[in-house]
Design a protein around this motif. Structure first.
Motif, PDB file in Angstrom:
ATOM      1  N   PHE A   1       0.858  -1.185   0.000  1.00  0.00           N
ATOM      2  CA  PHE A   1       0.000   0.000   0.000  1.00  0.00           C
ATOM      3  C   PHE A   1       0.895   1.237   0.000  1.00  0.00           C
ATOM      4  O   PHE A   1       1.828   1.345   0.804  1.00  0.00           O
ATOM      5  CB  PHE A   1      -0.918   0.018   1.227  1.00  0.00           C
ATOM      6  CG  PHE A   1      -2.140  -0.841   1.051  1.00  0.00           C
ATOM      7  CD1 PHE A   1      -3.326  -0.305   0.581  1.00  0.00           C
ATOM      8  CD2 PHE A   1      -2.088  -2.201   1.328  1.00  0.00           C
ATOM      9  CE1 PHE A   1      -4.447  -1.092   0.394  1.00  0.00           C
ATOM     10  CE2 PHE A   1      -3.199  -3.006   1.154  1.00  0.00           C
ATOM     11  CZ  PHE A   1      -4.391  -2.448   0.685  1.00  0.00           C
TER      12      PHE A   1
ATOM     13  N   TRP B   1      -3.361  -6.503   2.011  1.00  0.00           N
ATOM     14  CA  TRP B   1      -4.508  -5.861   2.667  1.00  0.00           C
ATOM     15  C   TRP B   1      -4.589  -6.254   4.138  1.00  0.00           C
ATOM     16  O   TRP B   1      -4.841  -5.421   5.002  1.00  0.00           O
ATOM     17  CB  TRP B   1      -5.773  -6.274   1.926  1.00  0.00           C
ATOM     18  CG  TRP B   1      -7.051  -5.853   2.579  1.00  0.00           C
ATOM     19  CD1 TRP B   1      -7.676  -4.646   2.497  1.00  0.00           C
ATOM     20  CD2 TRP B   1      -7.871  -6.669   3.433  1.00  0.00           C
ATOM     21  NE1 TRP B   1      -8.827  -4.646   3.229  1.00  0.00           N
ATOM     22  CE2 TRP B   1      -8.978  -5.885   3.820  1.00  0.00           C
ATOM     23  CE3 TRP B   1      -7.785  -7.972   3.894  1.00  0.00           C
ATOM     24  CZ2 TRP B   1      -9.988  -6.366   4.644  1.00  0.00           C
ATOM     25  CZ3 TRP B   1      -8.784  -8.465   4.719  1.00  0.00           C
ATOM     26  CH2 TRP B   1      -9.869  -7.671   5.086  1.00  0.00           C
TER      27      TRP B   1
ATOM     28  N   ARG C   1      -0.925  -4.998   5.820  1.00  0.00           N
ATOM     29  CA  ARG C   1      -0.509  -3.620   5.560  1.00  0.00           C
ATOM     30  C   ARG C   1       1.007  -3.516   5.434  1.00  0.00           C
ATOM     31  O   ARG C   1       1.608  -2.463   5.711  1.00  0.00           O
ATOM     32  CB  ARG C   1      -1.024  -2.670   6.645  1.00  0.00           C
ATOM     33  CG  ARG C   1      -2.519  -2.589   6.679  1.00  0.00           C
ATOM     34  CD  ARG C   1      -3.085  -1.873   5.466  1.00  0.00           C
ATOM     35  NE  ARG C   1      -4.483  -2.199   5.222  1.00  0.00           N
ATOM     36  CZ  ARG C   1      -5.295  -1.480   4.439  1.00  0.00           C
ATOM     37  NH1 ARG C   1      -4.841  -0.397   3.835  1.00  0.00           N
ATOM     38  NH2 ARG C   1      -6.530  -1.859   4.239  1.00  0.00           N
TER      39      ARG C   1
END
Length: 775
Positions: free
Chosen positions: A195, A255, A258
């Protein structure tokens, strides 16, 4: 500088140097600080109910950061191909093939990852399974698909098949078999996910399809713009990476944690768990007159889809359209079905459906010629498709179909290669075979977009979403832009394959990428050129049509030598606040797509035609087949980069030889018995002769400057040429691929006993009906 200076020239590819010196960073060559290792737990059973999953021991292991099952997926739990989403991301209550994904793990080291996967306990209830598509079609067979065992069905009829067969003086009826083929790309499935600082999921992965951005987002219950896919240069795909491979697993692990996650498959996992080329059972009945004209062809094809649809509907449709080969057949009845089984799932592989049917229809052509006592090449020439003739779906061949010339040049090329010495004991027999094919490219109603900008220093930035698997499309785009704008190639910079910065051009598949990318790049460069000319016209107080490009400047045609340099034009544009930028979209014609229900429409916009010729030596004592000479000739429309095209042709033939002679994923009761390249054999340099690649240039392709798609056609004509060459050498007709030495040996052993039953895969006496003329 001539506008065509870079077109048709084999300049060094723009990525050649970095590949040669090892600087290219493929999907496996990427690492970030704190990156985790991801892995997949897969089912050992082909058909079973999942009673329970116990992952506590794995999740409590120090250094294991995530253990996920189907219950942990936040969004959509299914994915798939372009027509049906029927594959579970992770199996929940049922597994349908050996190798299906059940759980995901992310850990701080490879050793911890392996340990955690071993600690996950799954309790199964074994369920009935079916592994033969013919058995799966029978009443009472275990039902695999939600609507039964027919995954896809396409059919087509033209003319009057009964009348066509009645008009035939000779009818050949034969069944052919092909097997599962692995794509075996040098680079296995690999990628990374993290991310970014904007909270957006980034996937850096070798893929053929950036458009899977939407499916990834759906699984995470995110809007598509929150997912970014970056595709580096890809170390081979051949259709394997046209499907989703690791994208969803990487996305879920990133997800959950992280943290950045890296995944790669071993060769064993790649073979055991990912898609294969469809095995085909093909029953052909072909009729011809004594004069050597085809009258009718009836084809029934059964393909093994495995448990999920994926691209089986497209495979059925493409096989349907290619089933009669590059021949004019006035009466045809064609039927293709893909059937669900509990074998490994199947999907797209290079030249989808083409290699299988080529083996069948080209074997039929040789057998008809033999029965009619005609030269095989002469027989084909009487029946080759020509401009103005129609395919069984009614589509008229509108552009050049240089089949006669392709076959002539491929055959003559064998004569130009020096003879290869036979073995001393004389047990080798030499034979030659010919094969022709056609392959479609370009789909109705597709589009591609390109952005182009010229900066103040004259450098040009081109952005478009090409995933380059080694075909060289990026270099061809750079050539086109440099030629249109008449600038050095070094001034063209490409931004490709990043959903955040490059517009879509569609998946790299179907021999269409160069068609789309060349057209849209050419249009973008022309639009930018027009913008530059417009500024120059104002500066020179002249009409645009009176201006011409010359050596980095734009001049007036009135012999006054009035002109303005490109640098001056860019300076003037900047002073006026004008950006030298264009974004254009190329749209393919919106022809009606084929529908079996109505029997109307088309599958492709145009076709690439060609012919292959092979010379083989067959050892009568062992059945061993050695390919001595091989030539292929295709009409490429226009060779933008001849060296790249030659590479595509030679590489395609190498894959075709593997398909014909050695490659076979052996499956027993759903379990793959060939899990590595020690058992699954692909051609090496010792198996592939020097390949003569001949390019014809009709200039009638749909791509920029008249190019035609050439990525797939060379891979789809070898089986017919090899099978026919073997028959010419020793007089046995092999009807099952691969044509191994064992199959040839058994056929030779039975050759003298014509009355004995034919074993599967060998036919010495096809069903032949002969009629008197006028009967």
């Amino acid at each position: 500088m001539n506008e065509q200076e870079f077109i048709g020239v084999s300049i060094p590819r723009i990525d050649a140097l970095e590949k040669v010196i090892g600087k290219t960073r493929y999907s496996q060559d990427f690492w970030m600080e704190g990156m985790l290792y991801g892995g997949v737990l897969r089912s050992p059973h082909a058909s079973a109910r999942i009673l329970s999953i116990h992952a506590e021991a794995a999740s409590y292991l120090p250094g294991v950061r995530a253990v996920l099952t189907a219950a942990d997926i936040p969004g959509r739990k299914w994915y798939g191909g372009p027509t049906v989403l029927d594959h579970p991301v992770l199996a929940d209550d049922r597994v349908m093939y050996s190798g299906q994904a059940i759980a995901l793990v992310a850990a701080e080291s490879r050793e911890l990852l392996k340990q955690a996967l071993r600690l996950i306990e799954v309790e199964y209830e074994i369920l009935p399974a079916v592994f033969d598509p013919l058995e799966a079609m029978q009443p009472g067979a275990p039902q695999i698909g939600p609507s039964g065992n027919i995954a896809a069905h396409e059919w087509l009829n033209c003319g009057d098949i009964a009348r066509g067969m009645a008009e035939a003086d000779v009818v050949i009826e034969q069944t052919y078999h092909t097997t599962w083929i692995d794509h075996a790309p040098l680079e296995t499935e690999s990628g990374s996910a993290w991310f970014d600082e904007e909270g957006r999921l980034v996937l850096r992965i070798g893929t053929q399809t950036l458009e899977y951005q939407a499916q990834v987002a759906a699984v995470l219950a995110l809007p598509p713009e929150q997912v970014r896919i970056i595709c580096p240069l890809v170390g081979g795909g051949f259709g394997r990476k046209l499907d989703i491979t690791l994208e969803l697993y990487l996305a879920l692990l990133a997800w959950e944690t992280r943290l950045p996650v890296f995944m790669t498959t071993s060769r064993e996992e790649s073979i055991l768990a990912y898609s294969k080329r469809h095995p085909f059972i093909m029953h052909y009945t072909t009729g011809a007159t004594r004069e050597g004209l085809l009258t009718a062809m009836q084809v029934k094809i059964i393909a093994d889809a495995g448990p999920f649809v994926y691209r089986s509907s497209l495979v059925c449709l493409h096989a349907l359209m290619l089933a009669t080969g590059p021949y004019f057949v006035p009466n045809a009845s064609l039927d293709t079905q893909a059937i669900h089984t509990n074998n490994i799932f199947t999907s797209a592989m290079r030249a989808v459906g083409g290699p299988q049917v080529n083996f069948a229809y080209e074997s039929q052509m040789d057998q008809l010629a033999l029965r009619l006592e005609m030269d095989p090449l002469d027989f084909r020439r009487r029946n080759y498709l020509r401009r103005g003739q129609s395919l069984p779906n009614g589509q008229v061949i509108q552009n050049a179909a240089l089949l006669d010339e392709s076959a002539h040049q491929a055959w003559q090329a064998l004569e130009q290669v020096p003879p290869v010495t036979q073995n001393p004991n004389g047990s080798q027999k030499i034979g030659r075979g010919i094969s022709a094919n056609f392959s479609g490219y370009g789909v109705p109603g597709n589009q591609a977009t390109c952005t182009i900008e010229m900066e103040r220093d004259g450098r040009v930035l081109v952005s478009l979403g090409i995933c380059d698997l080694g075909g060289g499309q990026r270099s061809s785009v750079a050539q086109i832009v440099a030629s249109v704008l008449q600038i050095p190639l070094s001034q063209v910079t490409l931004h490709t394959a990043d959903t955040a910065t490059t517009p879509f051009v569609g998946a790299t598949a179907g021999s269409k990428t160069l068609y789309y990318s060349s057209q849209v790049a050419n249009m973008a460069a022309e639009a930018l050129r027009k913008r530059l000319v417009s500024v120059a016209a104002t500066m020179l107080e002249a009409q645009e049509e009176d201006l011409l490009w010359h050596a980095g400047s734009i001049q007036v045609r009135d012999h006054s030598k009035r002109g303005v340099t490109l640098e001056a034009i860019l300076t003037e544009a900047a002073s006026r606040g004008l950006k030298m930028q264009e974004q254009v979209t190329f749209q393919t014609p919106r022809e009606k797509k084929f529908e079996s229900a109505s029997g109307t429409g088309i599958d492709w916009l145009d076709f690439t035609f060609g012919a292959h010729a092979a010379e083989v030596a067959v050892d009568e004592e062992t059945g061993e087949v050695t390919v001595l000479k091989y030539s292929c000739c295709h009409d490429v429309g226009r060779a933008l980069h001849p060296q790249s095209i030659a590479g595509q042709m030679q590489g395609g033939v190498a894959q075709g030889l593997g398909f014909s002679l050695m490659e076979q994923v052996v499956i027993a009761n759903g379990q793959i018995q060939t899990p590595s390249l020690r058992e699954y054999l692909i051609p090496t340099s010792l198996d592939v002769p020097d390949i003569t690649a001949i390019m014809l240039e009709s200039g009638e392709g749909l791509g920029a400057f008249g190019n035609r798609g050439i990525g797939e056609p060379p891979a789809a004509a070898s089986a017919g040429a090899i099978a026919n060459a073997i028959y010419a050498a020793v007089g046995v007709r092999i009807t099952e691929l691969p044509i191994t030495s064992e199959r040839v040996f058994r056929a030779l052993q039975q050759q003298s006993t014509l009355s004995s039953p034919a074993i599967r895969g060998v036919s010495r006496a096809p069903i032949v009906q002969e009629r008197e003329s006028g009967e």
